[in-house]
Design an enzyme around this catalytic site. Structure first.
Site, PDB file in Angstrom:
ATOM      1  N   TRP A 358       0.837  -1.209   0.000  1.00 30.82           N
ATOM      2  CA  TRP A 358       0.000   0.000   0.000  1.00 30.82           C
ATOM      3  C   TRP A 358       0.870   1.256   0.000  1.00 30.82           C
ATOM      4  O   TRP A 358       0.407   2.351  -0.258  1.00 30.82           O
ATOM      5  CB  TRP A 358      -0.966   0.005   1.197  1.00 30.82           C
ATOM      6  CG  TRP A 358      -0.317   0.299   2.533  1.00 30.82           C
ATOM      7  CD1 TRP A 358       0.725  -0.366   3.094  1.00 30.82           C
ATOM      8  CD2 TRP A 358      -0.674   1.340   3.464  1.00 30.82           C
ATOM      9  NE1 TRP A 358       1.046   0.176   4.314  1.00 30.82           N
ATOM     10  CE2 TRP A 358       0.200   1.225   4.579  1.00 30.82           C
ATOM     11  CE3 TRP A 358      -1.636   2.346   3.478  1.00 30.82           C
ATOM     12  CZ2 TRP A 358       0.140   2.085   5.686  1.00 30.82           C
ATOM     13  CZ3 TRP A 358      -1.690   3.196   4.587  1.00 30.82           C
ATOM     14  CH2 TRP A 358      -0.817   3.063   5.665  1.00 30.82           C
ATOM     15  N   ASP A 359       2.166   1.079   0.248  1.00 30.56           N
ATOM     16  CA  ASP A 359       3.130   2.183   0.243  1.00 30.56           C
ATOM     17  C   ASP A 359       2.977   3.033  -1.024  1.00 30.56           C
ATOM     18  O   ASP A 359       3.099   4.253  -0.995  1.00 30.56           O
ATOM     19  CB  ASP A 359       4.572   1.652   0.265  1.00 30.56           C
ATOM     20  CG  ASP A 359       4.869   0.738   1.437  1.00 30.56           C
ATOM     21  OD1 ASP A 359       3.921   0.136   1.976  1.00 30.56           O
ATOM     22  OD2 ASP A 359       6.046   0.595   1.795  1.00 30.56           O
ATOM     23  N   GLU A 489       0.846  -1.839  13.050  1.00 33.87           N
ATOM     24  CA  GLU A 489       0.876  -3.305  13.104  1.00 33.87           C
ATOM     25  C   GLU A 489       1.246  -3.831  14.489  1.00 33.87           C
ATOM     26  O   GLU A 489       1.378  -5.039  14.675  1.00 33.87           O
ATOM     27  CB  GLU A 489       1.856  -3.834  12.046  1.00 33.87           C
ATOM     28  CG  GLU A 489       1.363  -3.574  10.627  1.00 33.87           C
ATOM     29  CD  GLU A 489       2.359  -3.998   9.552  1.00 33.87           C
ATOM     30  OE1 GLU A 489       3.549  -4.163   9.871  1.00 33.87           O
ATOM     31  OE2 GLU A 489       1.937  -4.142   8.388  1.00 33.87           O
ATOM     32  N   LYS A 602       3.314   1.708  16.239  1.00 36.00           N
ATOM     33  CA  LYS A 602       4.438   1.566  15.300  1.00 36.00           C
ATOM     34  C   LYS A 602       4.514   2.737  14.328  1.00 36.00           C
ATOM     35  O   LYS A 602       5.572   3.263  14.027  1.00 36.00           O
ATOM     36  CB  LYS A 602       4.261   0.264  14.521  1.00 36.00           C
ATOM     37  CG  LYS A 602       5.337  -0.040  13.514  1.00 36.00           C
ATOM     38  CD  LYS A 602       5.031  -1.333  12.766  1.00 36.00           C
ATOM     39  CE  LYS A 602       6.118  -1.675  11.767  1.00 36.00           C
ATOM     40  NZ  LYS A 602       5.739  -2.778  10.881  1.00 36.00           N
ATOM     41  N   GLN A 603       3.368   3.142  13.792  1.00 35.94           N
ATOM     42  CA  GLN A 603       3.357   4.182  12.749  1.00 35.94           C
ATOM     43  C   GLN A 603       1.997   4.849  12.748  1.00 35.94           C
ATOM     44  O   GLN A 603       1.054   4.340  13.357  1.00 35.94           O
ATOM     45  CB  GLN A 603       3.644   3.562  11.388  1.00 35.94           C
ATOM     46  CG  GLN A 603       2.553   2.645  10.857  1.00 35.94           C
ATOM     47  CD  GLN A 603       3.056   1.702   9.783  1.00 35.94           C
ATOM     48  OE1 GLN A 603       3.507   0.606  10.087  1.00 35.94           O
ATOM     49  NE2 GLN A 603       2.971   2.109   8.521  1.00 35.94           N
TER      50      GLN A 603
HETATM   51  C1  BGC Z   1       4.861  -1.290   7.545  1.00 37.29           C
HETATM   52  C2  BGC Z   1       3.819  -1.334   6.450  1.00 37.29           C
HETATM   53  C3  BGC Z   1       4.524  -1.258   5.099  1.00 37.29           C
HETATM   54  C4  BGC Z   1       5.599  -2.321   4.963  1.00 37.29           C
HETATM   55  C5  BGC Z   1       6.406  -2.178   3.685  1.00 37.29           C
HETATM   56  C6  BGC Z   1       5.879  -2.409   7.320  1.00 37.29           C
HETATM   57  O1  BGC Z   1       6.870  -2.341   8.307  1.00 37.29           O
HETATM   58  O2  BGC Z   1       4.257  -1.447   8.802  1.00 37.29           O
HETATM   59  O3  BGC Z   1       2.922  -0.258   6.591  1.00 37.29           O
HETATM   60  O4  BGC Z   1       3.569  -1.433   4.087  1.00 37.29           O
HETATM   61  O5  BGC Z   1       6.494  -2.231   6.055  1.00 37.29           O
HETATM   62  O6  BGC Z   1       7.037  -0.927   3.634  1.00 37.29           O
END
Ligand code: BGC
Length: 761
Positions: A358-359, A489, A602-603
């Site tokens: 989804w990035d 996550e 986490k984000q």
């Molecule tokens: C992130 C995801 C991301 C993936 C690839 C993961 O660590 O939590 O949001 O899509 O890395 O960059």
């Protein structure tokens, strides 16, 4: 923990001194690519020290059997791996029988430079061989931006204090492995090998998917500018071909070997033609010569920089950081081919399998829209349109019906490749980002025909998914969304994640609006889409409306904040400052159980929603949520800081914005996360661009006009960038007091600075 290793410079990345412990990291940082292929900064000559050999071709992958602890129905059977492909850079050297190998000789004056302006990698050093013989080596290589299937190398040697015999072995090698192979398998099988005088061409096929790739080489040799005729020995075996020749070299003279390689694949040519296509391309490259190839390549780069450069005056490190991000994004994806996409590591390593996340939609699209233009950006969207049938199949596997689509978390060709139930089945917010990208693209380019041509079919399928994914709660008398994982996550299987539910609700509304828009644009096309998708307008629209009005979105009245998920406040509430720095990153120090039960984020999660849908909320609401969530966020995904920079700048929290900006812009150059050896964080580099343009430039698109609210961090005298918008290019230049936006083209365009709107001609 960040560290300074590379020399600060506005246009170059410079490494001075030879440190074998850093070789893998530097191989990532000094990577080259051109959208078609990419190459880590491995050495041409033999190197027996620790390194990660990596030569990748966009779109060529291998479906490796996955290892998972416990199989669940609905899991895909493979994880797509970007394949380490033919080593086309190889030139082995032996000086009077002694191999040139930087792990074995004494190395002095080592210098490696990535020139971002010209897209070239150079290296120089002096090697001290046995008996005190000294050899100066200088190399220059590039992967042509103009001729996508060509790479070229100039390898120059000067014996400093001896004369002797040097044997050269330029070669091509498909006998390569992937370090991340799950079962130590070789993924390539040889097809053909041909070798001749000063040339070779060979082809190989990948197991399972039968991608064919051919590589050809030509080379020529000069002594102090004089062309030398060679009589090499030729050798070939399965997956490998080489020439070897010896040259008698004299002290003080310089010997140049030029190697030209072509790498072509069955994605672009018929399998039967590959050998001759590769051979002809390599031959043309040599006939045209290194100088011409280099000129074409640098001219191409100049045109790309002309559209995409960002200039920061007053902060060399910030300048170098942003250019490095733009450089890497540009060499990863050039957008001519809608089958390709942007892997989180691009062409710089094996991690994440080189696949699409989804990035792309959530973070990368704005950079390509503004810097590379409409066609490039559109291809990123068409990629998902082409995957729609697979997304519908993917949803069917999980039990959804009637044309509902669930796009994969990780993919190469539209099939899901991710195997952790809490992400594969539950991190469904990705569907929302794909719909949001359609909205974002149309808002930016005003290209409503995209909806009719492609977008609406995707939106209907995504809306259908959400309509089935929610369920009616009798207790709440509302729809709820159970068992999901939000962008954060560090929480799995939660109920009513605010971000997921909000974007689901938005998708349903946007799909309905888009139906109305296509109806206005082109009624016949709407009927076609309804027929194709078997859309029951009355029934489905009514159901969607009901969900939109009755979807539960958790909110805490007392603090006036959206709840990341229901019951989030039951967790013990701590902030990042309460953590011992030695425990961070927690994903390397804590058990997963402990992480899941903690309140740490986490984000961006709720804040990701406020970033996407800023206009839906008043500033105070954004502030309250930022003040609550940011201190609990650990930014352990490289995608996290950028969203916070944009929001912090919006809220005038400039110190916070700058602190987080540094984490994103020099993440790899300063190796903040101690993992640069695995490859670069390509998709988060687009986040750095967002931080500068949307954060410090305050750029927003509103009603067809481009708005800016510039706010420069301390120490920056001026920030300038170019933006492709409204059929023209704008030069935006923001100082501490004076701001200017200049229209460089002919199309009129509406622009506002700090709310003052003007029509630029
Ligand atoms: C992130 C995801 C991301 C993936 C690839 C993961 O660590 O939590 O949001 O899509 O890395 O960059």
């Amino acid at each position: 923990m960040k560290e300074k290793y590379l020399v600060a410079d506005e246009w170059n990345i410079i490494e001075e001194g030879w440190d074998p412990a850093r070789q893998e990291g530097s191989e990532s940082i000094f990577s080259l690519g051109n959208g078609h292929m990419g190459q880590r900064a491995n050495f041409e000559e033999q190197y027996t020290g620790k390194h990660l050999q990596g030569s990748y071709i966009a779109g060529i992958y291998y479906p490796d059997k996955t290892r998972v602890g416990w199989w669940k129905n609905g899991y895909p059977d493979y994880f797509a791996k970007v394949l380490n492909s033919v080593n086309w850079i190889g030139i082995n050297l032996s000086i009077d029988g002694e191999a040139l190998d930087l792990a074995k000789v004494k190395v002095r004056e080592f210098r490696r430079i990535l020139n971002m302006k010209t897209g070239t990698l150079s290296r120089s050093f002096t090697a001290e061989l046995h008996g005190g013989r000294e050899l100066k080596v200088e190399t220059l290589r590039f992967i042509s931006m103009k001729r996508k299937e060509i790479g070229a190398i100039r390898y120059s040697l000067t014996p400093l204090n001896f004369e002797g015999s040097i044997s050269y072995t330029p070669y091509l090698d498909f006998d390569v492995v992937n370090h991340d192979s799950n079962y130590d398998e070789q993924f390539w099988e040889g097809v053909e090998e041909h070798v001749g005088t000063q040339k070779a061409v060979l082809s190989a096929r990948t197991k399972k998917l039968d991608f064919h790739v051919a590589a050809a080489m030509r080379y020529e040799f000069f002594e102090d500018g004089k062309h030398i005729t060679l009589y090499p020995e030729m050798e070939k075996r399965a997956r490998y071909a080489q020439n070897t020749f010896a040259a008698t070299v004299e002290e003080g003279k310089t010997y140049h070997l030029y190697k030209y390689a072509a790498v072509v694949s069955s994605l672009h040519h018929t399998k039967a033609a590959l050998i001759s296509v590769a051979d002809n391309l390599a031959s043309d490259a040599m006939n045209d010569g290194f100088r011409q190839l280099l000129d074409e390549h640098t001219t191409d780069w100049a045109a790309r920089w002309e559209k995409s450069d960002i200039m920061i005056e007053g902060d060399v490190e910030a300048q170098q950081g942003i250019r490095f991000n733009i450089f890497q994004l540009t060499q990863t994806y050039t957008g001519e081919d809608a089958r390709l996409n942007i892997g989180p590591k691009g062409f710089t390593g094996e991690k994440y399998g080189g696949s699409t996340y989804w990035d792309t939609e959530a973070y990368c699209l704005p950079f390509y829209m503004a810097s590379a233009g409409q066609e490039v950006a559109k291809n990123l969207l068409v990629y998902r349109y082409n995957h729609l049938p697979k997304a519908i199949e993917n949803a069917e596997k999980l039990g959804f019906t009637g044309g509902a689509a669930l796009y994969p978390m990780v993919t190469m060709n539209g099939e899901e490749c991710h195997n952790e139930w809490e992400i594969t089945f539950e991190e469904i917010h990705r569907n929302g980002a794909i719909a949001y990208a359609i909205y974002n693209y149309i808002r930016y380019f005003g290209d409503e025909t995209y909806l009719a041509d492609y977008g609406l079919e995707v939106l209907i399928a995504i809306a259908r998914f959400w309509a089935q994914r929610v369920n009616w709660s009798t207790a709440k008398q509302q729809y709820v969304m159970l068992g999901v994982t939000g962008p954060n996550e560090y929480e799995n299987n939660v109920n009513n994640n605010w971000y997921t539910s909000y974007i689901a609700q938005w998708c349903l509304s946007y799909a309905l609006e888009s139906i109305a828009q296509v109806e206005e644009l082109d009624k016949t096309r709407l009927t076609e889409i309804f027929d194709k998708t078997a859309f029951d307008r009355e029934k489905e629209s009514e159901q969607w409306q009901h969900i939109i009005h009755k979807l539960y979105l958790p909110y805490d009245e007392a603090q006036g904040i959206f709840l990341q998920q229901e019951n989030y406040l039951d967790k013990e509430q701590r902030t990042a400052e309460d953590l011992d720095p030695g425990e961070r990153p927690i994903n390397q120090h804590w058990s997963w159980d402990r992480i899941l039960r903690s309140c740490f984020i986490k984000q961006a999660d709720v804040l990701q929603g406020l970033y996407f849908f800023e206009e839906d909320f008043d500033r105070e609401t954004v502030r309250r949520n930022f003040d609550f969530y940011e201190p609990r966020t650990l930014h352990e995904s490289s995608l996290s800081p950028c969203v916070h920079v944009v929001l912090a700048a919006y809220l005038d929290k400039m110190e916070k914005a700058y602190e987080l900006y540094l984490r994103t812009s020099r993440l790899d150059l300063d190796d903040y996360n101690r993992e640069v050896h695995e490859g670069l964080h390509i998709t988060s580099m687009a986040g750095t661009w967002l931080s500068v343009v949307e954060g410090f430039g305050g750029m927003r698109v509103r009603n067809g006009a481009l708005h800016f609210t510039p706010k420069l961090p301390k120490g920056w005298h001026k920030l300038s960038f170019k933006i492709a918008f409204g059929g023209t290019t704008l030069l935006c230049s923001f100082g501490r007091e004076n701001h200017m936006v200049k229209n460089l083209g002919v199309q009129k365009v509406k622009v506002a600075i700090n709310g003052k709107e003007a029509q630029l001609v």
